[in-house]
Design a protein around this motif. Structure first.
Motif, PDB file in Angstrom:
ATOM      1  N   LEU A 123      -7.896   6.229  -8.031  1.00 52.47           N
ATOM      2  CA  LEU A 123      -8.921   5.295  -8.753  1.00 52.47           C
ATOM      3  C   LEU A 123      -7.712   4.231  -9.510  1.00 52.47           C
ATOM      4  O   LEU A 123      -7.995   3.060  -9.776  1.00 52.47           O
ATOM      5  CB  LEU A 123      -9.918   5.747  -9.748  1.00 52.47           C
ATOM      6  N   GLY A 124      -6.787   4.795 -10.096  1.00 53.51           N
ATOM      7  CA  GLY A 124      -5.989   4.323 -10.861  1.00 53.51           C
ATOM      8  C   GLY A 124      -6.434   3.172 -12.226  1.00 53.51           C
ATOM      9  O   GLY A 124      -5.884   2.217 -12.389  1.00 53.51           O
ATOM     10  N   THR A 125      -7.567   3.783 -12.900  1.00 48.32           N
ATOM     11  CA  THR A 125      -8.192   2.950 -13.682  1.00 48.32           C
ATOM     12  C   THR A 125      -7.301   2.838 -15.251  1.00 48.32           C
ATOM     13  O   THR A 125      -7.480   1.701 -15.850  1.00 48.32           O
ATOM     14  CB  THR A 125      -9.598   3.394 -14.039  1.00 48.32           C
ATOM     15  N   GLN A 126      -6.464   3.932 -15.340  1.00 46.24           N
ATOM     16  CA  GLN A 126      -5.741   3.693 -16.547  1.00 46.24           C
ATOM     17  C   GLN A 126      -6.508   3.852 -17.776  1.00 46.24           C
ATOM     18  O   GLN A 126      -5.995   3.140 -18.752  1.00 46.24           O
ATOM     19  CB  GLN A 126      -4.607   2.679 -16.371  1.00 46.24           C
ATOM     20  N   GLY A 127      -7.887   4.306 -17.851  1.00 48.00           N
ATOM     21  CA  GLY A 127      -8.587   4.323 -19.027  1.00 48.00           C
ATOM     22  C   GLY A 127      -9.472   2.845 -19.038  1.00 48.00           C
ATOM     23  O   GLY A 127     -10.017   2.599 -20.235  1.00 48.00           O
ATOM     24  N   ASP A 128      -9.516   1.961 -18.270  1.00 47.01           N
ATOM     25  CA  ASP A 128      -9.988   0.814 -18.534  1.00 47.01           C
ATOM     26  C   ASP A 128     -11.395   0.918 -17.930  1.00 47.01           C
ATOM     27  O   ASP A 128     -11.527   0.864 -16.744  1.00 47.01           O
ATOM     28  CB  ASP A 128      -9.226  -0.381 -17.716  1.00 47.01           C
ATOM     29  N   PRO A 129     -12.348   0.793 -18.765  1.00 46.80           N
ATOM     30  CA  PRO A 129     -13.833   0.745 -18.252  1.00 46.80           C
ATOM     31  C   PRO A 129     -14.316  -0.448 -17.431  1.00 46.80           C
ATOM     32  O   PRO A 129     -15.080  -0.317 -16.821  1.00 46.80           O
ATOM     33  CB  PRO A 129     -14.549   0.968 -19.569  1.00 46.80           C
ATOM     34  N   LEU A 185       0.873  -1.296  -0.060  1.00 47.60           N
ATOM     35  CA  LEU A 185       0.061   0.014   0.000  1.00 47.60           C
ATOM     36  C   LEU A 185       0.760   1.222  -0.085  1.00 47.60           C
ATOM     37  O   LEU A 185       0.622   2.222  -0.845  1.00 47.60           O
ATOM     38  CB  LEU A 185      -0.849  -0.122   1.121  1.00 47.60           C
ATOM     39  N   MET A 186       2.034   1.313   0.783  1.00 45.82           N
ATOM     40  CA  MET A 186       2.666   2.411   0.797  1.00 45.82           C
ATOM     41  C   MET A 186       3.171   2.729  -0.593  1.00 45.82           C
ATOM     42  O   MET A 186       3.413   3.942  -0.911  1.00 45.82           O
ATOM     43  CB  MET A 186       3.891   2.127   1.935  1.00 45.82           C
ATOM     44  N   LEU A 187       4.050   1.573  -1.367  1.00 38.52           N
ATOM     45  CA  LEU A 187       4.587   1.883  -2.435  1.00 38.52           C
ATOM     46  C   LEU A 187       3.572   2.375  -3.503  1.00 38.52           C
ATOM     47  O   LEU A 187       3.741   3.196  -4.281  1.00 38.52           O
ATOM     48  CB  LEU A 187       5.229   0.564  -3.045  1.00 38.52           C
ATOM     49  N   GLY A 188       2.402   1.890  -3.407  1.00 44.09           N
ATOM     50  CA  GLY A 188       1.382   2.417  -4.243  1.00 44.09           C
ATOM     51  C   GLY A 188       1.054   3.832  -4.181  1.00 44.09           C
ATOM     52  O   GLY A 188       0.755   4.653  -5.064  1.00 44.09           O
ATOM     53  N   GLY A 189       0.913   4.103  -2.696  1.00 45.40           N
ATOM     54  CA  GLY A 189       0.600   5.384  -2.315  1.00 45.40           C
ATOM     55  C   GLY A 189       1.627   6.732  -2.908  1.00 45.40           C
ATOM     56  O   GLY A 189       1.374   7.858  -2.934  1.00 45.40           O
ATOM     57  N   ALA A 190       3.014   6.173  -2.717  1.00 43.23           N
ATOM     58  CA  ALA A 190       4.049   6.991  -2.921  1.00 43.23           C
ATOM     59  C   ALA A 190       4.072   7.296  -4.643  1.00 43.23           C
ATOM     60  O   ALA A 190       4.239   8.526  -4.687  1.00 43.23           O
ATOM     61  CB  ALA A 190       5.480   6.474  -2.744  1.00 43.23           C
ATOM     62  N   PRO A 206       0.687  -3.067 -14.317  1.00 42.86           N
ATOM     63  CA  PRO A 206      -0.070  -3.908 -13.498  1.00 42.86           C
ATOM     64  C   PRO A 206       0.065  -3.960 -12.112  1.00 42.86           C
ATOM     65  O   PRO A 206      -0.560  -4.885 -11.548  1.00 42.86           O
ATOM     66  CB  PRO A 206       0.566  -5.348 -14.115  1.00 42.86           C
ATOM     67  N   TYR A 207       0.860  -2.914 -11.355  1.00 37.26           N
ATOM     68  CA  TYR A 207       0.888  -2.850  -9.940  1.00 37.26           C
ATOM     69  C   TYR A 207      -0.573  -2.620  -9.346  1.00 37.26           C
ATOM     70  O   TYR A 207      -0.630  -3.401  -8.235  1.00 37.26           O
ATOM     71  CB  TYR A 207       1.780  -1.756  -9.553  1.00 37.26           C
ATOM     72  N   ARG A 256       1.740   4.357 -11.535  1.00 37.06           N
ATOM     73  CA  ARG A 256       2.981   4.857 -11.864  1.00 37.06           C
ATOM     74  C   ARG A 256       3.978   4.137 -11.025  1.00 37.06           C
ATOM     75  O   ARG A 256       5.183   4.574 -11.222  1.00 37.06           O
ATOM     76  CB  ARG A 256       3.157   6.524 -11.924  1.00 37.06           C
ATOM     77  N   VAL A 257       3.818   3.157 -10.443  1.00 32.74           N
ATOM     78  CA  VAL A 257       4.806   2.423  -9.817  1.00 32.74           C
ATOM     79  C   VAL A 257       5.956   1.783 -10.686  1.00 32.74           C
ATOM     80  O   VAL A 257       5.626   1.155 -11.747  1.00 32.74           O
ATOM     81  CB  VAL A 257       4.512   1.129  -8.924  1.00 32.74           C
ATOM     82  N   PRO A 258       7.240   2.241 -10.438  1.00 34.19           N
ATOM     83  CA  PRO A 258       8.382   1.831 -11.463  1.00 34.19           C
ATOM     84  C   PRO A 258       8.535   0.303 -11.704  1.00 34.19           C
ATOM     85  O   PRO A 258       8.562  -0.026 -12.959  1.00 34.19           O
ATOM     86  CB  PRO A 258       9.525   2.317 -10.606  1.00 34.19           C
ATOM     87  N   ILE A 259       8.200  -0.411 -10.673  1.00 29.90           N
ATOM     88  CA  ILE A 259       8.430  -1.821 -11.008  1.00 29.90           C
ATOM     89  C   ILE A 259       7.258  -2.418 -11.774  1.00 29.90           C
ATOM     90  O   ILE A 259       7.515  -3.321 -12.342  1.00 29.90           O
ATOM     91  CB  ILE A 259       8.428  -2.721  -9.614  1.00 29.90           C
ATOM     92  N   GLY A 260       6.053  -1.894 -11.798  1.00 25.97           N
ATOM     93  CA  GLY A 260       4.918  -2.035 -12.502  1.00 25.97           C
ATOM     94  C   GLY A 260       5.174  -1.765 -14.037  1.00 25.97           C
ATOM     95  O   GLY A 260       5.039  -2.654 -14.861  1.00 25.97           O
ATOM     96  N   PHE A 261       5.895  -0.726 -14.349  1.00 23.05           N
ATOM     97  CA  PHE A 261       6.342  -0.273 -15.568  1.00 23.05           C
ATOM     98  C   PHE A 261       7.438  -1.508 -16.195  1.00 23.05           C
ATOM     99  O   PHE A 261       7.045  -1.996 -17.297  1.00 23.05           O
ATOM    100  CB  PHE A 261       7.131   0.965 -15.867  1.00 23.05           C
ATOM    101  N   ALA A 262       8.271  -1.913 -15.172  1.00 21.00           N
ATOM    102  CA  ALA A 262       9.302  -3.047 -15.907  1.00 21.00           C
ATOM    103  C   ALA A 262       8.353  -4.254 -15.990  1.00 21.00           C
ATOM    104  O   ALA A 262       8.787  -4.856 -17.057  1.00 21.00           O
ATOM    105  CB  ALA A 262      10.269  -3.127 -14.846  1.00 21.00           C
ATOM    106  N   VAL A 263       7.522  -4.663 -15.277  1.00 16.48           N
ATOM    107  CA  VAL A 263       6.742  -5.979 -15.431  1.00 16.48           C
ATOM    108  C   VAL A 263       5.665  -5.626 -16.682  1.00 16.48           C
ATOM    109  O   VAL A 263       5.935  -6.669 -17.567  1.00 16.48           O
ATOM    110  CB  VAL A 263       5.796  -6.282 -14.185  1.00 16.48           C
ATOM    111  N   ARG A 264       5.388  -4.598 -17.169  1.00 13.95           N
ATOM    112  CA  ARG A 264       4.536  -4.422 -18.134  1.00 13.95           C
ATOM    113  C   ARG A 264       5.477  -4.538 -19.504  1.00 13.95           C
ATOM    114  O   ARG A 264       4.863  -5.133 -20.287  1.00 13.95           O
ATOM    115  CB  ARG A 264       4.152  -2.796 -18.093  1.00 13.95           C
ATOM    116  N   ASP A 265       6.647  -4.033 -19.433  1.00 10.04           N
ATOM    117  CA  ASP A 265       7.440  -4.088 -20.503  1.00 10.04           C
ATOM    118  C   ASP A 265       7.776  -5.391 -20.725  1.00 10.04           C
ATOM    119  O   ASP A 265       8.004  -6.056 -21.952  1.00 10.04           O
ATOM    120  CB  ASP A 265       8.601  -3.348 -20.343  1.00 10.04           C
ATOM    121  N   TRP A 266       8.247  -6.239 -19.717  1.00  6.45           N
ATOM    122  CA  TRP A 266       8.465  -7.738 -19.542  1.00  6.45           C
ATOM    123  C   TRP A 266       7.734  -8.441 -20.351  1.00  6.45           C
ATOM    124  O   TRP A 266       7.871  -9.320 -20.912  1.00  6.45           O
ATOM    125  CB  TRP A 266       9.039  -8.037 -18.445  1.00  6.45           C
TER     126      TRP A 266
END
Length: 204
Positions: free
Chosen positions: A164-170, A70-75, A97-98, A80-90
């Motif tokens: 919300l973090g929906t990232q445009g997903d309905p 929760l803290m990482l997501g809040g930060a 996907p965080y 926009r969590v960096p590790i999520g971008f790494a997993v997205r690209d991988w």
């Protein structure tokens, strides 16, 4: 000093460091407060209950881990969590996907915590009914959280986008609830035997 008394200060210290790190310069201060609110509520509850209900090592470790998630997501905000971008690209995903992972944990951790409470208080004797109850509880928590997000969206308008973090997903709400259910199922399938052994050690 009991085992729980020794572990709670450790949990509190880890969470305090996590809160300081994540709250030092968050992407959005209002979002940070909303995301870490469960941590700020959970620790006092654990302290108050420490003499009446001694949680297993597994349950406390998962609670601590969930707080850090929760803290990482809040930060950064979940989108926009960096590790999520790494997993997205991988994995060649369309989005960070965080947030999905956060909702997976929303089912994974409460499933074990509630399971422990129900077993140790003798609230449910049937193991099948126990499983159904735990899964239903996790889904109800997920639904409540989605209603909280809905309330934030209505109250804050565009200011709630980061929360919300929906990232445009309905279908983000439905995906969040599904991930919570999957997390709860994973927890019960993977950890029930280990959990049972730890609960047995706690019994007089």
């Amino acid at each position: 000093m009991t085992s729980t008394d020794r572990r709670l200060p450790i949990l509190g210290a880890v969470w305090a460091v996590g809160l300081l790190a994540s709250g030092w310069s968050p992407a959005d201060r209002a979002t940070w407060w909303m995301e870490v609110a469960p941590v700020l509520l959970a620790f006092p509850v654990l302290v108050v209950l420490r003499h009446r209900f001694r949680f297993s090592h597994l349950a406390l470790a998962l609670i601590m881990l969930h707080g850090l998630v929760l803290m990482l997501g809040g930060a950064y905000t979940y989108a926009r969590v960096p590790i999520g971008f790494a997993v997205r690209d991988w994995l060649h995903l369309a989005r960070n996907p965080y947030d999905r992972f956060g909702h997976l944990m929303q089912g994974f951790v409460p499933a074990i915590v509630l399971r422990e409470i129900l077993i140790r208080t003798g609230s449910i004797a049937s193991r099948r009914l126990l499983t159904v109850t735990v899964l239903a509880y996790c889904l109800s928590v997920s639904a409540l959280y989605e209603l909280i997000e809905f309330g934030a969206a209505v109250a804050l308008g565009q200011g709630a986008d980061a929360f919300l973090g929906t990232q445009g997903d309905p279908w983000d709400t439905q995906w969040d609830m599904l991930m919570c259910l999957i997390g709860a199922i994973f927890a019960l399938v993977l950890l029930s035997r280990v959990h049972d052994r730890q609960i047995a050690r706690l019994r007089p």
